[in-house]
Design a protein around this motif. Structure first.
Motif, mmCIF file in Angstrom:
data_model
loop_
_atom_site.group_PDB
_atom_site.id
_atom_site.type_symbol
_atom_site.label_atom_id
_atom_site.label_comp_id
_atom_site.label_asym_id
_atom_site.label_seq_id
_atom_site.Cartn_x
_atom_site.Cartn_y
_atom_site.Cartn_z
ATOM 1 N N ILE A 124 0.836 -1.211 0.000
ATOM 2 C CA ILE A 124 0.000 0.000 0.000
ATOM 3 C C ILE A 124 0.872 1.264 0.000
ATOM 4 O O ILE A 124 1.839 1.368 0.746
ATOM 5 N N GLU A 125 0.487 2.228 -0.851
ATOM 6 C CA GLU A 125 1.233 3.485 -0.982
ATOM 7 C C GLU A 125 0.513 4.679 -0.358
ATOM 8 O O GLU A 125 1.141 5.702 -0.071
ATOM 9 N N LEU A 126 -0.800 4.558 -0.177
ATOM 10 C CA LEU A 126 -1.570 5.674 0.367
ATOM 11 C C LEU A 126 -2.814 5.145 1.068
ATOM 12 O O LEU A 126 -3.433 4.166 0.620
ATOM 13 N N ILE A 127 -3.180 5.800 2.169
ATOM 14 C CA ILE A 127 -4.383 5.423 2.922
ATOM 15 C C ILE A 127 -5.387 6.569 2.852
ATOM 16 O O ILE A 127 -5.042 7.735 3.047
ATOM 17 N N HIS A 128 -6.635 6.220 2.556
ATOM 18 C CA HIS A 128 -7.720 7.205 2.481
ATOM 19 C C HIS A 128 -8.811 6.756 3.449
ATOM 20 O O HIS A 128 -9.454 5.732 3.244
ATOM 21 N N THR A 129 -8.989 7.498 4.537
ATOM 22 C CA THR A 129 -9.989 7.138 5.538
ATOM 23 C C THR A 129 -11.323 7.830 5.246
ATOM 24 O O THR A 129 -11.360 8.964 4.782
ATOM 25 N N HIS A 130 -12.420 7.114 5.541
ATOM 26 C CA HIS A 130 -13.773 7.626 5.277
ATOM 27 C C HIS A 130 -14.642 7.561 6.533
ATOM 28 O O HIS A 130 -15.861 7.588 6.444
ATOM 29 N N THR A 131 -14.026 7.440 7.669
ATOM 30 C CA THR A 131 -14.737 7.413 8.945
ATOM 31 C C THR A 131 -13.805 7.937 10.026
ATOM 32 O O THR A 131 -12.578 7.792 9.912
ATOM 33 N N GLU A 132 -14.372 8.526 11.065
ATOM 34 C CA GLU A 132 -13.569 9.025 12.180
ATOM 35 C C GLU A 132 -13.495 8.015 13.321
ATOM 36 O O GLU A 132 -12.899 8.308 14.359
ATOM 37 N N PHE A 133 -14.074 6.844 13.118
ATOM 38 C CA PHE A 133 -14.133 5.863 14.201
ATOM 39 C C PHE A 133 -13.176 4.698 13.964
ATOM 40 O O PHE A 133 -12.080 4.919 13.445
ATOM 41 N N SER A 134 -13.525 3.499 14.355
ATOM 42 C CA SER A 134 -12.550 2.410 14.471
ATOM 43 C C SER A 134 -11.712 2.169 13.208
ATOM 44 O O SER A 134 -10.483 2.132 13.275
ATOM 45 N N MET A 135 -12.358 2.029 12.056
ATOM 46 C CA MET A 135 -11.581 1.770 10.845
ATOM 47 C C MET A 135 -10.745 2.994 10.456
ATOM 48 O O MET A 135 -9.647 2.858 9.928
ATOM 49 N N GLY A 136 -11.269 4.181 10.719
ATOM 50 C CA GLY A 136 -10.509 5.395 10.444
ATOM 51 C C GLY A 136 -9.290 5.510 11.335
ATOM 52 O O GLY A 136 -8.196 5.878 10.879
ATOM 53 N N LEU A 137 -9.466 5.208 12.625
ATOM 54 C CA LEU A 137 -8.334 5.234 13.560
ATOM 55 C C LEU A 137 -7.287 4.194 13.182
ATOM 56 O O LEU A 137 -6.081 4.454 13.268
ATOM 57 N N MET A 138 -7.763 3.033 12.734
ATOM 58 C CA MET A 138 -6.838 1.999 12.286
ATOM 59 C C MET A 138 -6.032 2.496 11.089
ATOM 60 O O MET A 138 -4.809 2.316 11.017
ATOM 61 N N GLY A 139 -6.700 3.125 10.156
ATOM 62 C CA GLY A 139 -6.019 3.653 8.976
ATOM 63 C C GLY A 139 -4.964 4.687 9.342
ATOM 64 O O GLY A 139 -3.852 4.686 8.801
ATOM 65 N N LYS A 140 -5.290 5.575 10.287
ATOM 66 C CA LYS A 140 -4.331 6.601 10.689
ATOM 67 C C LYS A 140 -3.115 5.998 11.401
ATOM 68 O O LYS A 140 -1.976 6.439 11.189
ATOM 69 N N LEU A 141 -3.346 5.001 12.237
ATOM 70 C CA LEU A 141 -2.236 4.338 12.928
ATOM 71 C C LEU A 141 -1.283 3.672 11.943
ATOM 72 O O LEU A 141 -0.063 3.757 12.075
ATOM 73 N N LEU A 142 -1.871 3.026 10.931
ATOM 74 C CA LEU A 142 -1.053 2.335 9.932
ATOM 75 C C LEU A 142 -0.311 3.324 9.042
ATOM 76 O O LEU A 142 0.827 3.073 8.632
ATOM 77 N N ALA A 143 -0.955 4.444 8.731
ATOM 78 C CA ALA A 143 -0.285 5.473 7.935
ATOM 79 C C ALA A 143 0.946 6.002 8.676
ATOM 80 O O ALA A 143 2.015 6.212 8.085
ATOM 81 N N LYS A 144 0.816 6.206 9.986
ATOM 82 C CA LYS A 144 1.937 6.683 10.799
ATOM 83 C C LYS A 144 3.038 5.628 10.882
ATOM 84 O O LYS A 144 4.226 5.934 10.724
ATOM 85 N N LYS A 145 2.631 4.378 11.093
ATOM 86 C CA LYS A 145 3.606 3.291 11.232
ATOM 87 C C LYS A 145 4.456 3.129 9.973
ATOM 88 O O LYS A 145 5.672 2.931 10.049
ATOM 89 N N TYR A 146 3.807 3.201 8.795
ATOM 90 C CA TYR A 146 4.508 2.940 7.536
ATOM 91 C C TYR A 146 4.882 4.216 6.779
ATOM 92 O O TYR A 146 5.286 4.145 5.626
ATOM 93 N N HIS A 147 4.743 5.353 7.461
ATOM 94 C CA HIS A 147 5.062 6.655 6.862
ATOM 95 C C HIS A 147 4.373 6.798 5.496
ATOM 96 O O HIS A 147 5.018 7.064 4.470
ATOM 97 N N LEU A 148 3.064 6.618 5.503
ATOM 98 C CA LEU A 148 2.264 6.743 4.285
ATOM 99 C C LEU A 148 1.395 7.996 4.374
ATOM 100 O O LEU A 148 0.944 8.364 5.460
#
Length: 403
Positions: A87-111
């Motif tokens: 994955i090269e880019l993360i696009h979140t569409h919710t501010e809750f669980s799946m969105g938080l997961m996406g943000k954590l992974l973006a930070k972890k992998y510098h995406l």
């Protein structure tokens, strides 16, 4: 590009967010990109058909929006998928669980992480302790914190952008309306028989004037206003029927309201239907009607216009550039004005062909192709900036080690 979309709602659920994601996915794939959906579990999902494209995570129903689900596990699995899929880019569409997961992974992998703010949560506070537990100010704080450290926040309309600015969201905000697949709503000759079948199933006669409501049946959609407008309307147009397509937590209450007002023969609750059948309902109706002021964009209004169905809507900033009174549709100011607006609109059918044509021309820039083009450019910009920053950071770290 290899893109991961994180959302708590997706097909087969029918709502504006799910529709937006489906359109985005379809048109990005057509452009040669690899798109993967990370979403919550759904007992109605076709897991075999989704295999390799949609990844679902164990979830529970959400209190604030009963039809939505919140993932309760799966961060480690999602982390492995980030590496496996490249994955090269993360696009979140919710501010809750799946969105938080996406943000954590973006930070972890510098995406780079893009976020679309789909929902005006201040309109949903009544679901939590009848609106007495969480003050509107908390929504602003929550929204601001979630949007922090995203590359960009996408607002579907200027109304949403203004709200985010009022929440003091400091990240760059891009206004990008969700596009519509116009081809799906163009009437075809081979649909005639199926449309007639639907009308027959609903008991609609050729002489009936059909009003259509499409969407989630919930308190914030103000659908009771449509029902309460019917008695006055029927005095002038006794052969009018209101067809309500959709389901939701307020359906039982609205059915009861219909019975109390003796309108059961004139207000028809269809329930949820397959997305591919939605255009058929637009094509069988005479007017699309909505009294909602909780829309972030009003996708159903655009779908109706693309179908050649005139729109009657309650005035609201979210549609001020979409439904222009007596040009692309008809507006009313207060709930009690709705019956008069409908009576006048039905009294003058000769004005409707011009309204239909003007509405179709007006939404030309809301095509799915234009939507995908704007999103694609934003993705490319984000990946370029992040790759440049990451290269600079590595160079600086290398110099520090050498020194």
């Amino acid at each position: 590009m290899k893109i991961a979309l994180f959302t708590d709602t997706y097909h087969p659920q029918i709502n504006g967010v799910a529709t937006s994601i489906m359109i985005l996915e379809k048109y990005l794939v057509k452009r040669g990109h690899e798109v993967y959906i990370f979403t919550s579990s759904d007992s109605h999902a076709d897991l075999l058909q989704e295999s390799g494209k949609v990844y679902r995570f164990r979830s529970l129903g959400a209190v604030f929006v009963p039809e939505r689900r919140l993932a309760i596990a799966g961060l480690l699995r999602a982390s492995h998928l980030m590496e496996e899929l490249g994955i090269e880019l993360i696009h979140t569409h919710t501010e809750f669980s799946m969105g938080l997961m996406g943000k954590l992974l973006a930070k972890k992998y510098h995406l780079p992480c893009i976020h679309t703010y789909h929902t005006m949560y201040k309109d949903y506070l009544h679901y939590i302790a009848k609106g007495k537990l969480i003050p509107p100010s908390m929504v602003g704080t929550f929204s601001r914190l979630f949007c922090k450290r995203t590359f960009a926040v996408i607002a579907p309309t200027e109304k949403v952008k203004n709200q985010l600015e009022n929440y003091n969201v400091n990240e760059q905000i891009r206004t990008i309306p969700t596009g519509i697949d116009f081809a799906a709503f163009k009437r075809r000759f081979d649909q005639t028989e199926r449309i007639q079948q639907i009308k027959k199933q609903l008991g609609l006669l050729a002489s009936d004037r059909v009003l259509l409501s499409v969407g989630r049946i919930a308190a914030e959609k103000n659908m009771q206003a449509l029902i309460l407008a019917m008695p006055d309307l029927l005095k002038q147009h006794p052969k009018t029927k209101l067809v309500m397509v959709g389901d939701g937590p307020a359906k039982k209450e609205l059915v009861q309201l219909t019975k109390q007002n003796g309108l059961s023969a004139h207000v028809l609750f269809v329930g949820a239907v397959k997305w591919c059948d939605i255009p058929l309902y637009y094509h069988m109706a005479d007017l699309f009607v909505s009294a909602s002021t909780s829309e972030t964009q009003g996708l159903t209004y655009i779908e109706a216009m693309a179908s050649g169905l005139p729109v009657v809507a309650k005035n609201d900033p979210s549609i001020q550039d979409l439904v222009i009174h007596h040009k692309t549709g008809f507006l009313f100011q207060k709930d009690e004005d709705l019956s008069h607006r409908l009576i006048q609109t039905l009294l003058h059918p000769e004005s409707l062909p011009v309204i239909k044509q003007q509405a179709k021309r007006h939404i030309n820039n809301l095509s799915a192709e234009h939507f995908a083009d704007q999103i694609e450019r934003l993705y490319e910009e984000a990946i370029h900036v992040y790759s440049t920053d990451h290269h600079t950071l590595r160079s600086l770290n290398k110099k520090e080690r050498l020194s």
